[in-house]
Design a protein around this motif. Structure first.
Motif, PDB file in Angstrom:
ATOM      1  N   SER A 228       0.845  -1.189   0.000  1.00 52.21           N
ATOM      2  CA  SER A 228       0.000   0.000   0.000  1.00 52.21           C
ATOM      3  C   SER A 228       0.876   1.231   0.000  1.00 52.21           C
ATOM      4  O   SER A 228       2.074   1.164   0.296  1.00 52.21           O
ATOM      5  N   GLY A 229       0.302   2.366  -0.350  1.00 46.00           N
ATOM      6  CA  GLY A 229       1.057   3.613  -0.387  1.00 46.00           C
ATOM      7  C   GLY A 229       0.140   4.808  -0.245  1.00 46.00           C
ATOM      8  O   GLY A 229      -1.038   4.755  -0.597  1.00 46.00           O
ATOM      9  N   SER A 230       0.702   5.889   0.275  1.00 49.06           N
ATOM     10  CA  SER A 230      -0.067   7.106   0.499  1.00 49.06           C
ATOM     11  C   SER A 230       0.140   8.076  -0.653  1.00 49.06           C
ATOM     12  O   SER A 230       1.161   8.056  -1.346  1.00 49.06           O
ATOM     13  N   ALA A 231      -0.859   8.950  -0.841  1.00 54.17           N
ATOM     14  CA  ALA A 231      -0.750   9.982  -1.871  1.00 54.17           C
ATOM     15  C   ALA A 231      -0.031  11.220  -1.368  1.00 54.17           C
ATOM     16  O   ALA A 231       0.212  12.149  -2.139  1.00 54.17           O
ATOM     17  N   SER A 232       0.314  11.252  -0.078  1.00 55.59           N
ATOM     18  CA  SER A 232       0.943  12.438   0.492  1.00 55.59           C
ATOM     19  C   SER A 232       2.356  12.627  -0.042  1.00 55.59           C
ATOM     20  O   SER A 232       2.980  11.696  -0.539  1.00 55.59           O
TER      21      SER A 232
ATOM     22  N   GLY B  40       3.539  14.088  -2.640  1.00 54.51           N
ATOM     23  CA  GLY B  40       3.760  13.802  -4.059  1.00 54.51           C
ATOM     24  C   GLY B  40       3.864  12.330  -4.371  1.00 54.51           C
ATOM     25  O   GLY B  40       4.683  11.923  -5.208  1.00 54.51           O
ATOM     26  N   TYR B  41       3.077  11.497  -3.699  1.00 52.56           N
ATOM     27  CA  TYR B  41       3.067  10.042  -3.914  1.00 52.56           C
ATOM     28  C   TYR B  41       4.422   9.407  -3.608  1.00 52.56           C
ATOM     29  O   TYR B  41       4.830   8.429  -4.228  1.00 52.56           O
ATOM     30  N   ALA B  42       5.129   9.961  -2.618  1.00 46.79           N
ATOM     31  CA  ALA B  42       6.498   9.504  -2.351  1.00 46.79           C
ATOM     32  C   ALA B  42       6.554   8.017  -2.044  1.00 46.79           C
ATOM     33  O   ALA B  42       7.460   7.301  -2.500  1.00 46.79           O
TER      34      ALA B  42
END
Length: 874
Positions: free
Chosen positions: A156-160, A162-164
């Motif tokens: 999973s990944g966050s959009a914060s 700049g999608y780092a």
């Protein structure tokens, strides 16, 4: 001119309407043809001739470009590697028996992320298809699928920022294609394309969580996904379901070798984000010039493709659990200490084919005869591999050996079925061994004896007719025929029936020849069909063995990695690290594992002592080119290597487990997003300060250099103070800077320590000693470096004058307390104290004229001189 498109072209237009975004390879006889805009793309990208034939729907000439079907794989691979989707539309019935237009169907859609053919896969590395699905607000589920091996996992990944997090996963696993929902409105796809990832939009319903859950359970033969660790991750489930469905639709196959998935949660491994992977050159060079200068290249001496993929997996996801790290180190140490077993294993492994990918092709149904032959040879080596291990090897080695299944049934079946030197492709025929199938042997004998009969018939007719040049030939139109040249036509018997006139003579036939022709043709057709049927049944039988083959492949990969890491350690003098659940990092004589291989002179090792409670922050000053960046990177790489389970390039290393490595190194403009060098620097810095923990390791090189000196120095000082904080412990930090005002922080912050790289300054020249020592410096020797770089002498001389003028203006009127403690190593000159008496006497000694007792007495006297005790008293 016809009133509309031909039946074949109607088939083409139907396929193109279903796949408007793909290049349709339309099988017509011995060629795959492309039409219209597709033909223009193919001609341009493949540098082949663009022609025109017939008319399109608008009445214009139809562009046409084709490639031979037997060589199509190479052309398709080139298109796919450029990011195109290729749709294969094959003839699915025999043109000889077809009534009307030959039936054609789409048999496969080839995209950058779904390659499975060995001829199209460019390397042994993993080849991932990525899927991205919205999860909760601001969070996305990620899935990665390697269709060629069946490897399947979610994250999973966050959009914060700049999608780092997502970008880090992309850099970590390097997918070639990413699929997103058709309605996806985020700017993420554009970011992915700048990283070289082909982005494909896929229908929204494929990302439905409930449908994806059901589809995955059906694929894995389960009723729940709890056992895979992702049951509470709806975004990951949606992404995984979409990835699986997309792969199945493009491959036109259920892909039975995909039997499960795993969940990779970042908290379970050391986090290496995209910036750190780039700055430390873990898997790719910092400037993208190949992989030769990377840590992966330095460590990957594996012998198999499975091992190479496993090595990369270890490296990009180091462990953070002490017990797991120690288990890997135990396995590596066993191979390190058992040299003969290690060398024997590596020799055996060098003969192993890529079992994992062959298993994938068997499951898909397109494994070639040569794949099966190499698979058999690999499996035959397994008993020899197991026999190398005696006694009680460590747990991970025992587990890998136990996972290498007994494949005697597969070995026997392939050995009985496939000839010793089979063709690469099944369609070439001749791959089934004599004796495997009685009916096939009978047809093969009939076809062979039929051809022998033709040879004998030709000789008989020459003798009977007296025509010495008479030949029996064959073509697809007329079948077998008797050819007689013009000068011999008067010798042709009356029973010869003329079939064709040629420029050089006539072609004839007779009833006996026609009868034998029918028998031979029937036998060859039946032979080809039966052999293809037998081979297809063989593949179906082997498909049931795919899970066992995959387990064996994983075990081989693990043994390969453990032995390869031991081999590297033995070759280059690495040592086993001590792993602690503490805040300490203690390295004695540490080296950079990549740089030391490329230096023409020996690498200068350095010590490091960091901990969270005392020596937390090292402020490193010193000359440009002194080795600050190499030193800091070496420390980070030692931590990464230790936690992946590798020995490290040092005399000793104690590594307190690091949960995350952050780096801010160098200056790069992000032109794609319109961001300046300084903005990129600040974004990377913000990522560090917002996510750092007391267990992290931070590498900061030249913070604040992208703006004015005053602003930059203020930012750098504030960063050090923030990382130091008021707590009793903080993140271990290496901070290289040319802002010499920062060295005052050692006096006001107890966990800040000053270090610098020593130089020898002769007054006219500077020699970099590459050795880090306590204390600080306020000189950077930038003008000297400019001279080394070839800056015109006029410029460097003027720069020196300006520097002296500036220094004179800054000298205060009264005495000034020194702000630094650099150990300047200056060559002796006038005014320097007299040479030490011990040195003078040592120069005059002649060891060849001394007895042992004289040498001992002299050594004692020299020691007293050095210690200042004067001459020995008599």
């Amino acid at each position: 001119m016809t009133d509309g498109p031909t039946p074949a072209m109607r088939q083409y237009y139907s396929v193109k309407a279903r796949y408007p975004d793909g290049i349709v390879f339309f099988r017509m006889g011995d060629f795959y043809e492309t039409f219209g805009e597709d033909a223009g793309v193919v001609a341009r990208e493949l540098d082949i001739t663009l022609t025109a034939r017939g008319r399109d729907k608008n009445g214009d000439r139809m562009p046409l470009a084709g490639v031979p079907h037997h060589a199509a794989d190479g052309y398709i691979a080139r298109l796919v590697n450029k990011g195109y989707k290729v749709v294969i539309c094959d003839q699915v019935e025999d043109p000889k028996t077809a009534k009307g237009v030959v039936k054609r169907e789409v048999t496969r859609v080839i995209t950058p992320g779904t390659l499975i053919d060995s001829t199209m896969l460019g390397s042994a590395g993993a080849h991932y298809l990525m899927a991205i699905a919205p999860d909760r607000k601001g969070t996305f589920g990620l899935a990665f699928l390697d269709v060629s091996t069946g490897e399947f996992f979610v994250s999973s990944g966050s959009a914060s920022r700049g999608y780092a997090e997502i970008i880090s996963e992309v850099v970590r696993y390097r997918p070639t294609e990413a699929i997103v929902p058709e309605s996806f409105s985020e700017p993420l796809p554009e970011r992915l394309e700048t990283l070289g990832v082909t982005v494909s939009r896929y229908r929204d319903d494929a990302f439905n969580v409930d449908a994806a859950h059901k589809h995955l359970c059906e694929q894995f033969g389960t009723t729940t996904l709890d056992g895979y660790g992702c049951a509470q991750m709806p975004g990951a489930i949606a992404a995984a379901g979409a990835a699986l469905r997309y792969a199945q639709e493009t491959q036109q196959s259920p892909l039975p070798h995909i039997t499960g998935l795993s969940t990779r949660i970042p908290s379970g491994n050391m986090v290496l984000d995209a910036i750190t992977l780039r700055n430390l050159e873990i898997t790719t060079g910092i400037r993208g010039e190949g992989d030769g200068s990377t840590l992966l290249a330095a460590l990957d001496v594996t012998e198999t493709s499975m091992g190479s993929r496993t090595m990369r997996s270890f490296l990009i996801s180091p462990l953070i659990r002490k017990e797991a790290i120690e288990e890997r180190l135990d396995a590596v140490e066993w191979f390190f200490n058992n040299t003969l077993e290690r060398q024997a294993l590596r020799e055996s492994l060098s003969n192993f084919a890529d079992i994992e990918r062959i298993a994938g092709r068997i499951a898909y149904g397109n494994a070639g005869p040569r794949d099966l032959a190499t698979l058999r040879e690999s499996l035959e080596s397994i008993p020899d591999v197991k026999a190398l291990f005696s006694g009680d090897p460590p747990a991970l080695i025992r587990e890998a050996l136990d996972a290498m299944n007994d494949h005697s049934g597969i070995i026997d079946l392939i050995g009985r079925a496939i000839v010793d030197d089979p063709p690469a492709l099944a369609k070439s025929g001749g791959m089934i061994r004599e004796g495997f199938n009685a009916k096939l042997d009978e047809l093969r004998h009939l076809a062979t004896t039929g051809k022998d009969w033709i040879v004998e018939f030709q000789q008989q007719e020459r003798e009977r007719t007296g025509i010495k040049s008479l030949k029996v030939g064959y073509n697809r139109v007329f079948g077998y025929y008797i050819e007689v040249t013009k000068p011999n036509l008067h010798l042709v018997p009356p029973e010869y029936e003329r079939r064709q006139t040629t420029a050089n003579g006539e072609r004839y036939t007779i009833p006996d020849l026609r009868e034998k022709e029918a028998m031979i043709a029937t036998a060859e057709d039946r032979l080809s069909a039966l052999e293809a049927e037998i081979y297809a049944e063989l593949i179906r039988t082997l498909a049931a063995e795919v899970p066992g083959l995959q387990a064996t492949a994983r075990a081989v990969g693990l043994l390969d990695v453990y032995s390869a890491l031991a081999e590297v350690a033995a070759r280059y003098g690495y040592t086993r690290p001590v792993i602690e659940e503490s805040g300490r990092i203690v390295i004695r004589d540490g080296r950079h594992p990549v740089v030391e291989r490329n230096l023409p002179v020996p690498f200068v090792p350095n010590d490091t002592e960091l901990d969270s409670t005392d020596n937390q922050i090292m402020i490193i000053t010193g000359a440009n080119m002194a080795g600050k960046s190499t030193y800091m990177r070496a420390v980070a790489l030692c931590c990464i290597m230790a936690q992946m389970g590798s020995f490290v390039p040092a005399r000793h290393a104690t590594i307190g487990i690091v949960d995350r490595v952050f780096t801010r190194v160098g200056a790069f403009d992000d032109l794609a997003s319109g961001q300046s060098t300084f903005m990129v620097e600040m974004l990377e810095l913000a990522n560090i300060l917002n996510n750092v923990t007391p267990q992290s390791l931070i590498i900061l090189d030249e913070i604040g250099r992208g703006t004015s000196t005053l602003d930059g120095c203020a930012i750098a000082r504030a960063v050090v103070e923030f990382l130091h904080g008021r707590a009793v412990a903080g993140p271990r930090t290496l901070f290289a800077t040319h802002f010499h005002d920062l060295i005052d922080l050692e006096g006001t912050h107890k966990r800040v320590k000053n270090f610098h790289f020593a130089v020898r300054d002769t007054g006219d020249d500077v020699v970099f000693l590459r050795k880090i020592i306590p204390g600080a410096t306020d000189r950077s020797y930038g003008i000297h470096v400019a001279r080394l770089a070839g800056v015109p002498k006029k410029v460097t001389d003027r720069a020196m004058e300006i520097l002296k003028e500036a220094a004179a203006r800054e000298i205060p009127a009264g005495p000034r307390a020194p702000r630094y403690t650099q150990m300047l190593l200056i060559d002796p000159g006038e005014g320097v104290a007299e040479e030490n008496p011990a040195i003078k006497e040592l120069k005059c000694l002649n060891p060849n004229e001394m007895t042992p007792i004289d040498a001992l007495n002299t050594l004692c006297r020299l020691q007293r001189l050095v210690n200042g005790d004067g001459e020995e008293k008599r």
